[in-house]
Design an enzyme around this catalytic site. Structure first.
Site, PDB file in Angstrom:
ATOM      1  N   ASP A  32      25.869  35.221  36.448  1.00  0.00           N
ATOM      2  CA  ASP A  32      26.622  33.974  36.558  1.00  0.00           C
ATOM      3  C   ASP A  32      25.604  32.832  36.625  1.00  0.00           C
ATOM      4  OD1 ASP A  32      28.916  32.270  37.141  1.00  0.00           O
ATOM      5  OD2 ASP A  32      28.165  32.218  39.191  1.00  0.00           O
ATOM      6  N   ALA A  79      26.171  28.883  38.380  1.00  0.00           N
ATOM      7  CA  ALA A  79      26.176  28.126  39.638  1.00  0.00           C
ATOM      8  C   ALA A  79      26.360  29.049  40.835  1.00  0.00           C
ATOM      9  CB  ALA A  79      27.280  27.080  39.627  1.00  0.00           C
ATOM     10  N   ALA A 124      39.295  24.290  47.507  1.00  0.00           N
ATOM     11  CA  ALA A 124      38.716  24.209  46.166  1.00  0.00           C
ATOM     12  C   ALA A 124      37.874  25.430  45.835  1.00  0.00           C
ATOM     13  CB  ALA A 124      37.872  22.951  46.041  1.00  0.00           C
ATOM     14  N   MET A 136      37.091  29.820  42.807  1.00  0.00           N
ATOM     15  CA  MET A 136      35.825  29.564  42.135  1.00  0.00           C
ATOM     16  C   MET A 136      35.429  30.759  41.269  1.00  0.00           C
ATOM     17  SD  MET A 136      33.600  27.215  41.723  1.00  0.00           S
ATOM     18  CE  MET A 136      33.832  26.137  43.134  1.00  0.00           C
ATOM     19  N   LYS A 182      37.370  26.667  34.321  1.00  0.00           N
ATOM     20  CA  LYS A 182      37.731  25.464  35.061  1.00  0.00           C
ATOM     21  C   LYS A 182      39.203  25.066  34.872  1.00  0.00           C
ATOM     22  CE  LYS A 182      33.931  25.076  37.167  1.00  0.00           C
ATOM     23  NZ  LYS A 182      33.815  26.536  37.277  1.00  0.00           N
ATOM     24  N   HIS A 184      41.124  27.281  37.044  1.00  0.00           N
ATOM     25  CA  HIS A 184      40.885  26.890  38.434  1.00  0.00           C
ATOM     26  C   HIS A 184      41.777  25.703  38.806  1.00  0.00           C
ATOM     27  CE1 HIS A 184      37.524  26.332  41.701  1.00  0.00           C
ATOM     28  NE2 HIS A 184      38.736  26.270  42.205  1.00  0.00           N
ATOM     29  N   ARG A 241      37.637  35.016  33.738  1.00  0.00           N
ATOM     30  CA  ARG A 241      37.610  35.846  34.938  1.00  0.00           C
ATOM     31  C   ARG A 241      38.925  35.732  35.697  1.00  0.00           C
ATOM     32  NH1 ARG A 241      32.104  32.825  36.507  1.00  0.00           N
ATOM     33  NH2 ARG A 241      30.666  33.954  35.166  1.00  0.00           N
ATOM     34  N   ASP A 254      28.261  35.321  42.396  1.00  0.00           N
ATOM     35  CA  ASP A 254      28.444  34.895  43.783  1.00  0.00           C
ATOM     36  C   ASP A 254      29.900  34.670  44.161  1.00  0.00           C
ATOM     37  OD1 ASP A 254      28.889  31.559  43.803  1.00  0.00           O
ATOM     38  OD2 ASP A 254      28.029  32.426  41.998  1.00  0.00           O
TER      39      ASP A 254
END
Length: 266
Positions: free
Chosen positions: A12, A14, A45, A49, A53, A56, A160, A186
């Site tokens: 990944d 970030a 938020a 994650m 986006k 999300h 994902r 992460d």
């Protein structure tokens, strides 16, 4: 025939390879919602994650509290058109925030060099769009990290936690079976992605979404507070299906060697 356990590692971005604490997406999301008069809590938020986006944003608008705040601020319930409007705001905000936060996490470049010394391919995937990733790729390359392959959000029919980004990378790099692939992430959605694909999956705790602190803030914590944060992060990543949880990517090569020696990999 090689005696190594793995042929490919998919990272990944970030919170895993750059942007300690996965701060950039949060900054942009909170800012985009604030423009519409909605105060978005950071913890809320962070729940989804790792997803693309747009997915999300869609998930946030579907949360009852966020939907209620949106309705109060805009005098209308959130609809699909609002996702597109928020994404129009998010694209430049996310690109700018991601570019600023593109410093490699300590040990990232060294981990990649060690993998390549073992003739292991290195790929990457992200919930960012390719436009958002432009400046991140440039800054990462300048610091010594340029993966062999990149899959961005919206480049597969589903993001994902589906395994399709992993499948795309493996197909285009010619790597199989999936049991010889490592996914490093992460976020819980990214860990679930790795498990869905049948990869050996590694969760990243200290630098990632679950702790959510910049490197400076994390290092400023007292020992007890730091350990409490790490314990919670490790537990969430294990619950999502991680085979192994490490603190940062600097620990990856040793963790993979240890797992191989202990017979924890196929």
């Amino acid at each position: 025939m090689t005696d190594r356990a793995f042929d490919l590692v998919i990272f990944d971005w970030a919170g895993t390879m750059v942007d300690f604490g996965c701060r950039a997406p949060i900054e942009a999301l909170v800012g985009a919602f604030a423009r519409r008069g909605v105060a978005l809590d950071e913890a809320v938020a962070r729940i989804d994650m790792g997803k693309a986006k747009a997915d999300h944003v869609r998930a946030l608008l579907a949360m009852p509290d966020v939907a209620a705040a949106w309705t109060a601020a805009t005098a209308a319930s959130p609809v699909e058109a609002d996702v597109a409007a928020l994404m129009a705001d998010l694209e430049p905000m996310m690109r700018e925030a991601a570019a600023k936060a593109a410093e490699l996490i300590p040990g990232a470049a060294q981990a990649v060099a060690a993998l390549r010394a073992q003739e292991i391919k290195v790929a990457s995937s992200t919930g960012y769009t390719r436009e958002m990733m432009g400046p991140v790729l440039e800054r990462a390359a300048a610091q010594g990290y340029a993966p062999d392959h990149l899959v961005c959000a919206n480049e597969t029919p589903q993001g994902r936690p589906s395994p399709l980004m992993i499948y795309k990378a493996c197909a285009e790099l010619g790597v199989w079976p999936l049991s010889r692939v490592v996914k490093v992430d992460d976020a819980e959605a990214g860990v679930a992605e790795g498990r869905a694909a049948g990869c050996f999956t590694v969760g990243v705790a200290a630098s990632g979404n679950a702790v959510g602190l910049s490197r400076e803030a994390f290092e400023a914590l007292g020992p007890a507070a730091r350990e409490a944060r790490l314990t919670a992060a490790r537990a969430s990543l294990k619950a999502a299906g991680a085979d192994v949880v490490i603190d940062t990517v600097a620990d990856l090569v040793l963790a993979l060697a240890r797992a191989s020696q202990q017979g924890a990999v196929p």
